[in-house]
Scaffold this motif. Sequence first.
Motif, PDB file in Angstrom:
ATOM      1  N   LEU A  83       0.804  -1.224   0.000  1.00 55.58           N
ATOM      2  CA  LEU A  83       0.000   0.000   0.000  1.00 55.58           C
ATOM      3  C   LEU A  83       0.841   1.279   0.000  1.00 55.58           C
ATOM      4  N   ILE A  84       1.888   1.328   0.768  1.00 53.92           N
ATOM      5  CA  ILE A  84       2.648   2.582   0.909  1.00 53.92           C
ATOM      6  C   ILE A  84       3.102   3.147  -0.442  1.00 53.92           C
ATOM      7  N   PRO A  85       3.610   2.337  -1.380  1.00 50.90           N
ATOM      8  CA  PRO A  85       3.979   2.922  -2.677  1.00 50.90           C
ATOM      9  C   PRO A  85       2.799   3.541  -3.426  1.00 50.90           C
ATOM     10  N   ARG A  86       1.605   3.088  -3.158  1.00 47.83           N
ATOM     11  CA  ARG A  86       0.414   3.604  -3.843  1.00 47.83           C
ATOM     12  C   ARG A  86      -0.024   4.962  -3.298  1.00 47.83           C
ATOM     13  N   ILE A  87       0.387   5.286  -2.068  1.00 55.33           N
ATOM     14  CA  ILE A  87      -0.154   6.498  -1.432  1.00 55.33           C
ATOM     15  C   ILE A  87       0.922   7.451  -0.921  1.00 55.33           C
ATOM     16  N   SER A  88       2.189   7.186  -1.218  1.00 55.24           N
ATOM     17  CA  SER A  88       3.259   8.014  -0.656  1.00 55.24           C
ATOM     18  C   SER A  88       3.694   9.115  -1.622  1.00 55.24           C
ATOM     19  N   VAL A  89       4.079  10.239  -1.032  1.00 58.71           N
ATOM     20  CA  VAL A  89       4.667  11.370  -1.762  1.00 58.71           C
ATOM     21  C   VAL A  89       5.920  11.757  -1.019  1.00 58.71           C
ATOM     22  N   PRO A  90       7.102  11.655  -1.619  1.00 59.80           N
ATOM     23  CA  PRO A  90       7.342  11.133  -2.958  1.00 59.80           C
ATOM     24  C   PRO A  90       7.005   9.644  -3.006  1.00 59.80           C
ATOM     25  N   THR A  91       6.746   9.166  -4.210  1.00 60.15           N
ATOM     26  CA  THR A  91       6.394   7.763  -4.372  1.00 60.15           C
ATOM     27  C   THR A  91       7.588   6.881  -4.029  1.00 60.15           C
ATOM     28  N   LEU A  92       7.353   5.960  -3.107  1.00 63.42           N
ATOM     29  CA  LEU A  92       8.383   4.993  -2.733  1.00 63.42           C
ATOM     30  C   LEU A  92       8.125   3.699  -3.498  1.00 63.42           C
ATOM     31  N   SER A  93       9.181   2.968  -3.783  1.00 61.81           N
ATOM     32  CA  SER A  93       9.035   1.671  -4.442  1.00 61.81           C
ATOM     33  C   SER A  93       8.823   0.591  -3.367  1.00 61.81           C
ATOM     34  N   GLU A  94       8.310  -0.552  -3.783  1.00 55.69           N
ATOM     35  CA  GLU A  94       8.138  -1.654  -2.831  1.00 55.69           C
ATOM     36  C   GLU A  94       9.467  -2.064  -2.206  1.00 55.69           C
ATOM     37  N   PRO A  95      10.565  -2.167  -2.982  1.00 57.15           N
ATOM     38  CA  PRO A  95      11.842  -2.510  -2.344  1.00 57.15           C
ATOM     39  C   PRO A  95      12.295  -1.457  -1.324  1.00 57.15           C
ATOM     40  N   GLU A  96      12.028  -0.183  -1.584  1.00 61.80           N
ATOM     41  CA  GLU A  96      12.393   0.852  -0.606  1.00 61.80           C
ATOM     42  C   GLU A  96      11.600   0.670   0.677  1.00 61.80           C
ATOM     43  N   VAL A  97      10.302   0.395   0.549  1.00 62.51           N
ATOM     44  CA  VAL A  97       9.467   0.186   1.739  1.00 62.51           C
ATOM     45  C   VAL A  97       9.911  -1.072   2.474  1.00 62.51           C
ATOM     46  N   ALA A  98      10.241  -2.123   1.720  1.00 59.02           N
ATOM     47  CA  ALA A  98      10.672  -3.371   2.337  1.00 59.02           C
ATOM     48  C   ALA A  98      11.983  -3.205   3.105  1.00 59.02           C
ATOM     49  N   ASN A  99      12.775  -2.217   2.739  1.00 60.69           N
ATOM     50  CA  ASN A  99      14.056  -1.980   3.411  1.00 60.69           C
ATOM     51  C   ASN A  99      13.997  -0.872   4.461  1.00 60.69           C
ATOM     52  N   MET A 100      12.813  -0.340   4.739  1.00 57.41           N
ATOM     53  CA  MET A 100      12.679   0.699   5.765  1.00 57.41           C
ATOM     54  C   MET A 100      13.019   0.133   7.138  1.00 57.41           C
ATOM     55  N   GLU A 101      13.461   1.013   8.002  1.00 55.36           N
ATOM     56  CA  GLU A 101      13.638   0.623   9.402  1.00 55.36           C
ATOM     57  C   GLU A 101      12.269   0.236   9.971  1.00 55.36           C
ATOM     58  N   THR A 102      12.269  -0.705  10.865  1.00 59.99           N
ATOM     59  CA  THR A 102      11.023  -1.198  11.448  1.00 59.99           C
ATOM     60  C   THR A 102      10.212  -0.081  12.096  1.00 59.99           C
ATOM     61  N   ALA A 103      10.877   0.799  12.836  1.00 61.11           N
ATOM     62  CA  ALA A 103      10.168   1.891  13.510  1.00 61.11           C
ATOM     63  C   ALA A 103       9.513   2.832  12.499  1.00 61.11           C
TER      64      ALA A 103
END
Length: 108
Positions: A63-83
């Motif tokens: 979901l986050i790549p669909r609603i984020s500004v700037p648009t994040l990719s799925e791999p970027e979201v998957a590599n985010m810090e847990t917090a």
Amino acid sequence: MTKTNPAPAPAAPVFRTVTLDTPIVRPTGDVATIQLRKPRSGELRSLSLVDLGQLKVDALIKLIPRISVPTLSEPEVANMETADLLACGAEIGGFLLQKSQRTDALDR
């Protein structure tokens, strides 16, 4: 002659800002703050509302790549810090509640 009421104007998008503890590194510049837009029903396609309500990682990564500004990719979201992922999930969880439920939750 019958008068018809004009269609209501679409509501302005609702955004929440999340400041990341660990910025996302990009060649064009690091992303330290993202905005999340309240999703519309179509952006929830193939996702379970129950999974989003339970902040399941797989659902947030979709979901986050669909609603984020700037648009994040799925791999970027998957590599985010847990917090940071949890902070985004908390904002998304708030979007899923009706106004009356948000008020009730704040009153507790």
